[in-house]
Motif scaffolding. Structure first.
Motif, short mmCIF file in Angstrom:
data_model
loop_
_atom_site.label_atom_id
_atom_site.label_comp_id
_atom_site.label_asym_id
_atom_site.label_seq_id
_atom_site.Cartn_x
_atom_site.Cartn_y
_atom_site.Cartn_z
N ASN A 65 0.80 -1.23 0.00
CA ASN A 65 0.00 0.00 0.00
C ASN A 65 0.84 1.27 0.00
OD1 ASN A 65 -2.54 -1.33 0.02
ND2 ASN A 65 -2.25 -1.75 2.20
N THR A 66 2.09 1.17 -0.48
CA THR A 66 2.94 2.37 -0.56
C THR A 66 3.23 2.77 -1.99
OG1 THR A 66 4.96 1.06 -0.35
CG2 THR A 66 4.03 1.94 1.69
N ARG B 188 3.58 6.57 -6.19
CA ARG B 188 3.47 6.68 -4.74
C ARG B 188 1.98 6.67 -4.37
NH1 ARG B 188 7.29 8.46 -1.28
NH2 ARG B 188 8.45 9.35 -3.00
N GLY C 153 -0.51 5.75 1.27
CA GLY C 153 0.14 5.17 2.44
C GLY C 153 1.65 5.32 2.46
N ALA C 154 2.22 5.83 1.37
CA ALA C 154 3.68 5.94 1.28
C ALA C 154 4.18 7.14 2.07
CB ALA C 154 4.12 6.06 -0.18
#
Length: 160
Positions: free
Chosen positions: A134-135, A154, A157-158
């Motif tokens: 999730n990044t 991106r 969550g990144a």
């Protein structure tokens, strides 16, 4: 003629340089050489798993990676030695684990949009688009002469 127009601002595309991936057989010697040139080389890490296999389109990949950064903090090399699978000789288009300059990575604002454009132009992906923890959305596309370009979008969550 202007290189960028307001019409282009909504098109997905490259937004930033990420790194150059260099696949080698002798990781220690390559790191020694890069350090000699002035690169700050980190400690090696070994990685494997489904997420790597899916991005690079190979099964059971196990890689050892050293990141090398220029003294000013820019221009990073991802120096990679494949423990598995081993490279096969005389492939028509080099696989992601073939020694040499294998891919250049760029940040993009829309991986799927860029992949669609690449495919419409007659090029293909090496593996598939993968959501890494999730990044990032990640995908390798193969360009002319077998050049592999990694696209990295991106996600929310990144870390910034």
């Amino acid at each position: 003629m202007s290189r960028s127009t307001s019409m282009d601002s909504h098109r997905p595309g490259v937004t930033n340089f990420v790194h150059i991936g260099l696949v080698v057989e002798d990781l220690d010697e390559t790191v020694r050489f890069l350090a000699l040139l002035g690169f700050d080389c980190g400690e090696p890490g070994v990685f494997s798993g489904e997420w790597i296999d899916r991005i690079i389109g190979l099964r059971d990949a196990r890689v050892e990676i050293v990141m090398a950064r220029a003294p000013d903090g820019s221009d990073m090399f991802e120096v990679v030695r494949f423990h598995s699978p081993s490279a096969r000789a005389q492939e028509p288009a080099p696989a992601a684990n073939r020694p040499g300059l294998r891919h250049i990575a760029f940040t993009v604002d829309d991986v799927r949009g860029v992949v669609d454009r690449v495919r419409e132009a007659g090029w293909e992906t090496v593996g598939e688009i993968v959501d890494f923890e999730n990044t990032f959305l990640l995908c390798y596309v193969r360009g002319p002469e077998g050049l592999i370009v990694e696209l990295a979008e991106r996600l929310d969550g990144a870390p910034a």
